[in-house]
Design an enzyme around this catalytic site. Sequence first.
Site, PDB file in Angstrom:
ATOM      1  N   ASP A 151       0.950  -1.440  -0.194  1.00 18.74           N
ATOM      2  CA  ASP A 151       0.140  -0.063   0.096  1.00 18.74           C
ATOM      3  C   ASP A 151       0.898   1.337   0.151  1.00 18.74           C
ATOM      4  OD1 ASP A 151      -2.215  -1.581   0.070  1.00 18.74           O
ATOM      5  OD2 ASP A 151      -2.474  -1.220   2.181  1.00 18.74           O
ATOM      6  N   LYS A 152       0.246   2.331  -0.441  1.00 22.61           N
ATOM      7  CA  LYS A 152       0.968   3.527  -0.484  1.00 22.61           C
ATOM      8  C   LYS A 152       1.545   3.859   0.995  1.00 22.61           C
ATOM      9  CE  LYS A 152      -0.144   8.519  -0.982  1.00 22.61           C
ATOM     10  NZ  LYS A 152      -1.033   9.438  -1.024  1.00 22.61           N
TER      11      LYS A 152
END
Length: 340
Positions: A151-152
């Site tokens: 994830d970011k």
Amino acid sequence: MPLTNSVNTDEQQSSEIQTGPEDTGRRLDAVLAAHIDDFSRNRLQALIRAGQVKVGQRTVLEPKYRVCEADTITLIVPEPEAAEPQPEDIPLNIVYEDDDLIVIDKPAGLVVHPGAGNPTGTLVNALIHHCGSSLSGIGGVKRPGIVHRIDKDTTGLLVVAKNDLAHQGLAAQFADHGRTGPLERAYKALVWGAPAVLKGTIDANLARSTTNRQKIAVLKTGGRHAITHWQVKERFGPQDEPTIASLIECRLETGRTHQIRVHMAHIGNPLIGDMDYGSGYRTKYNKFHEPLKTQLAEFKRQALHAGLLAFAHPRTQEFMKFESELPADFASILQSLQKV
């Protein structure tokens, strides 16, 4: 229901529609599809979810929104994105690199590949600048060389293929998830509270939430099979009192979007800082003394770090193992919790 205005500029196209009696109670995407011939219904649904449609002055994000008579609907269509990501000089923390692959220690805030809302500034853009045209094409033009994602706002280790041979070899290992092969992936997570036992396995299917398409939800039936193995490494809090938080190691048997975050929230121990799946725990910050109170308030992401990555080199079959230290913000909270 006439199309009252349509404007084209160098950057976008804007269309304005005035609804009539025949549109009352119909879905927003259906109304748009009936009166705009240039786009498929799927494309219109994507534009709605991307925030490109207003009803009156309100941005509507749900295609199933029911319109009313005399609504003014405004559709804004951005200029099409370039077919291929462009190189960008974004610093990379390179842990290892050879002619076949590159291992990156990804910081928080860096999206892995271009997508809706993140057309530039991604790891892929940085890799194209660093590697040139050598990245594997198997992942497609938007995901060259990408074998797996994090994830970011998750930090840690990620391997990228620089040619098709490496991509195929690594992809096979990730598809197996270490069940029979050499792949190892371990994450460190700070969670609220503590599970009742020291280790366990979460076997719960996952799918897109029906109420918020940006989130993932656990399903009793349907969805995609998802398994997370977890183990408590450390518990924090005063003696003889309920545990405040725990450091957990998670190992994945499947690799679904937001898997660890959703699974830990599912058993009642959401990740610290996770506003998508643990927002109800934010009030706990006020119970702590400084500096922990401020550290938690300023920690704007999930406390999740991909700290271990191991695999067989796709060309030589040499076993390769990499470990990454916790980033400073995560480590600082951990140190403060150890003093509680």
